[in-house]
Design a protein around this motif. Structure first.
Motif, PDB file in Angstrom:
ATOM      1  N   LYS A  46       0.844  -1.189   0.000  1.00 39.63           N
ATOM      2  CA  LYS A  46       0.000   0.000   0.000  1.00 39.63           C
ATOM      3  C   LYS A  46       0.886   1.248   0.000  1.00 39.63           C
ATOM      4  O   LYS A  46       1.985   1.236   0.586  1.00 39.63           O
ATOM      5  CB  LYS A  46      -0.913   0.012   1.224  1.00 39.63           C
ATOM      6  CG  LYS A  46      -2.039  -1.018   1.152  1.00 39.63           C
ATOM      7  CD  LYS A  46      -3.061  -0.637   0.065  1.00 39.63           C
ATOM      8  CE  LYS A  46      -4.241  -1.596   0.043  1.00 39.63           C
ATOM      9  NZ  LYS A  46      -5.224  -1.235  -0.991  1.00 39.63           N
ATOM     10  N   THR A  63       0.998   5.655   0.370  1.00 37.43           N
ATOM     11  CA  THR A  63       0.347   6.933   0.652  1.00 37.43           C
ATOM     12  C   THR A  63       0.595   7.875  -0.529  1.00 37.43           C
ATOM     13  O   THR A  63       1.430   7.589  -1.405  1.00 37.43           O
ATOM     14  CB  THR A  63       0.910   7.579   1.921  1.00 37.43           C
ATOM     15  OG1 THR A  63       2.297   7.913   1.687  1.00 37.43           O
ATOM     16  CG2 THR A  63       0.807   6.636   3.120  1.00 37.43           C
ATOM     17  N   GLU A  91       2.110  10.717  -0.384  1.00 38.75           N
ATOM     18  CA  GLU A  91       3.503  11.174  -0.249  1.00 38.75           C
ATOM     19  C   GLU A  91       4.467  10.124  -0.787  1.00 38.75           C
ATOM     20  O   GLU A  91       5.431  10.455  -1.497  1.00 38.75           O
ATOM     21  CB  GLU A  91       3.819  11.480   1.219  1.00 38.75           C
ATOM     22  CG  GLU A  91       3.130  12.714   1.777  1.00 38.75           C
ATOM     23  CD  GLU A  91       3.625  14.004   1.118  1.00 38.75           C
ATOM     24  OE1 GLU A  91       4.781  14.030   0.644  1.00 38.75           O
ATOM     25  OE2 GLU A  91       2.851  14.983   1.075  1.00 38.75           O
ATOM     26  N   GLU A  92       4.240   8.859  -0.446  1.00 45.33           N
ATOM     27  CA  GLU A  92       5.118   7.785  -0.930  1.00 45.33           C
ATOM     28  C   GLU A  92       5.037   7.666  -2.453  1.00 45.33           C
ATOM     29  O   GLU A  92       6.060   7.422  -3.115  1.00 45.33           O
ATOM     30  CB  GLU A  92       4.721   6.465  -0.270  1.00 45.33           C
ATOM     31  CG  GLU A  92       5.106   6.383   1.193  1.00 45.33           C
ATOM     32  CD  GLU A  92       4.499   5.182   1.901  1.00 45.33           C
ATOM     33  OE1 GLU A  92       5.034   4.795   2.950  1.00 45.33           O
ATOM     34  OE2 GLU A  92       3.471   4.633   1.413  1.00 45.33           O
ATOM     35  N   TYR A 113      -9.336  11.126  -4.382  1.00 40.62           N
ATOM     36  CA  TYR A 113     -10.062  10.025  -3.748  1.00 40.62           C
ATOM     37  C   TYR A 113     -11.459   9.782  -4.313  1.00 40.62           C
ATOM     38  O   TYR A 113     -12.140  10.715  -4.749  1.00 40.62           O
ATOM     39  CB  TYR A 113     -10.156  10.285  -2.238  1.00 40.62           C
ATOM     40  CG  TYR A 113      -8.814  10.309  -1.563  1.00 40.62           C
ATOM     41  CD1 TYR A 113      -8.090   9.135  -1.353  1.00 40.62           C
ATOM     42  CD2 TYR A 113      -8.241  11.516  -1.163  1.00 40.62           C
ATOM     43  CE1 TYR A 113      -6.848   9.160  -0.741  1.00 40.62           C
ATOM     44  CE2 TYR A 113      -6.995  11.547  -0.552  1.00 40.62           C
ATOM     45  CZ  TYR A 113      -6.297  10.362  -0.348  1.00 40.62           C
ATOM     46  OH  TYR A 113      -5.062  10.387   0.244  1.00 40.62           O
ATOM     47  N   GLY A 133      -4.661   3.576  -2.998  1.00 41.55           N
ATOM     48  CA  GLY A 133      -3.399   3.267  -2.334  1.00 41.55           C
ATOM     49  C   GLY A 133      -2.688   2.012  -2.785  1.00 41.55           C
ATOM     50  O   GLY A 133      -1.659   1.642  -2.212  1.00 41.55           O
TER      51      GLY A 133
END
Length: 455
Positions: free
Chosen positions: A172, A174, A176-177, A209, A236
């Motif tokens: 998964k 985020t 930011e990732e 989203y 995600g």
């Protein structure tokens, strides 16, 4: 230039008025196809009845139970067989429409009329088909042979080919990732390119989203005077990450075109639209392969890319070959019954998949399922986009800095030249054998590595 080029294909005033009045009638075949709603028999899974439709078919075909796969395939395509005469009428109708317009506009063929609108030569269409359907088809046959080995099946049917060969990765990410990975994947393009990517994040160009009533899928859209905004449905997983970098490819292409061209030349054609997004996706999956934490994870990403390549550089040219043959039948006023079309489609599928794959008895009727046959020579453009992207990435990853510069100039060029000229100046002339060799050898290299990992 475009207006003057079309002059030989203009009719006199009365004829143009007549053609305009025929337009609404000529769309009837597509309208009937779009309006048809089939109802499919449920599929039994572990004693429970499950709904079968266009959305769930692929999930059933991934089921490890062969009875479920066969049942889903049969329940789905026997409905197309039941209405075969209706679908034969709509499919032949759209081919006859294209042949009619090409004839009255004084083109040599429906293909010539279609590529004229795209500003590319007919040689490009046949180049793509020859490379995928002849010269490099053995690679796809080899891949299917490997599938048969891995699945351990004495007989491999076409409805078995979607069963995953490796376990999926449940990672998964985020937001930011995702941006960290995207920045690292696209680092070869330099700080100016990455600055646009990060502006998209900081200035909120992206609606991430899922929400109630939100449209499905993902899109990049805007106008000449606005930012290129992105709509997506982020959950995600890896697909969300891949979708994000794909849409950012479109957005950066649009941004650079709008900021480097005047309005009239800023809009690039659909023919080159998928190049930037596919380059981004390919760089991402290469990054994921290089940074996989285990052999299993690496095998998963390689498998994902192999399947992606199969769909675009092998499957679409087979579709294009079938469509072209139907157009030629229409042009020559040959009969186009359901039996003629389904027999042809079954024959092409057997040649395409190779001797390791047995065709189900209903495979011929699966031609009625493909909406792209109503899009007037559209499918081969998918192959071109993927081929060009793979060739660009292959050269970038081998350290060709000139290729990076040529590619960035391509993104800034909008639609100021024909698609062939734009791609040629980007270092990937679509009429040159080299880009196809690079793309198919990229697939071969992946296949070699995957074979070592899974064996």
């Amino acid at each position: 230039e475009n207006a003057l080029a079309f002059k030989p294909h203009l009719l006199d005033k009365e004829q143009e008025e007549l053609v305009a009045k025929v337009d609404n009638i000529s769309e009837l075949a597509e309208q009937v196809f779009d309006s048809l709603r089939l109802e499919f028999e449920d599929v039994e899974v572990n004693g429970q009845k499950k709904t079968l439709n266009q959305a769930t078919l692929n999930e059933f075909l991934k089921n490890k139970n062969r009875d479920v796969r066969k049942q889903a395939y049969h329940h789905f395509f026997k409905e197309y067989q039941r209405f075969e005469n209706t679908f034969a009428s709509t499919l032949s109708g759209v081919m006859k429409k294209d042949a009619f317009y090409s004839d009255i506009r004084h083109f040599d063929s429906p293909l010539a009329a279609s590529v004229f609108n795209d500003d590319v030569p007919t040689d490009l269409f046949f180049k793509i088909l020859d490379k995928a359907n002849n010269e490099y088809r053995y690679l796809f046959h080899r891949y299917n042979h490997l599938k048969k080995e891995i699945l351990g099946l004495d007989e491999l049917y076409n409805y078995d080919l979607s069963v995953p060969l490796v376990k999926s990765v449940s990672k998964k990410f985020t937001i930011e990732e995702c941006f960290d990975i995207i920045n690292q994947s696209l680092a070869p393009f330099g700080k100016d390119y990455l600055a646009i990517i990060n502006r998209a994040k900081e200035e909120r160009w992206i609606d991430y989203y899922p929400t109630v009533g939100k449209r499905g899928g993902a899109y990049s859209s805007g106008s000449y005077l606005t930012q290129p905004y992105i709509l997506m449905n982020f959950i995600g997983d890896y697909n969300s990450l891949s979708t994000m970098i794909h849409e950012l490819g479109h957005s950066v292409h649009t941004y650079l075109s709008s900021h480097n061209q005047d309005y009239i030349n800023s809009n690039y054609r659909i023919f080159v639209a998928e190049v930037a997004s596919t380059v981004n996706e390919t760089l991402l999956i290469n990054y994921m392969m290089d940074h996989a934490s285990s052999k299993e994870e690496k095998a998963y990403y390689i498998y994902e890319q192999l399947e992606n390549c199969v769909g675009l550089i092998f499957r679409q040219p087979m579709f294009a070959d079938f469509e072209h043959r139907l157009h030629e039948m229409a042009k020559n006023n040959e009969p186009m019954s359901s039996k003629i079309m389904t027999d042809l489609y079954a024959k092409l599928n057997q040649e395409y998949f190779g001797e390791d794959v047995k065709m189900d008895e209903l495979v011929g009727w699966s031609c009625y399922y493909v909406p792209h046959f109503y899009y007037d020579y559209y499918v081969y453009k998918y192959t071109l986009g993927m081929t060009v992207a793979l060739a660009i990435v292959k050269r970038i990853l081998t350290g060709d800095t000139q290729q990076v510069e040529r590619y960035l100039n391509f993104l800034k060029s909008g639609g100021k030249e024909s698609p062939v000229d734009l791609l040629s100046h980007a270092g990937v002339d679509p009429l040159d054998d080299a880009i196809y060799d690079d793309a198919f050898h990229y697939f071969e290299d992946l296949l070699n590595e995957f074979e070592k990992l899974v064996k």
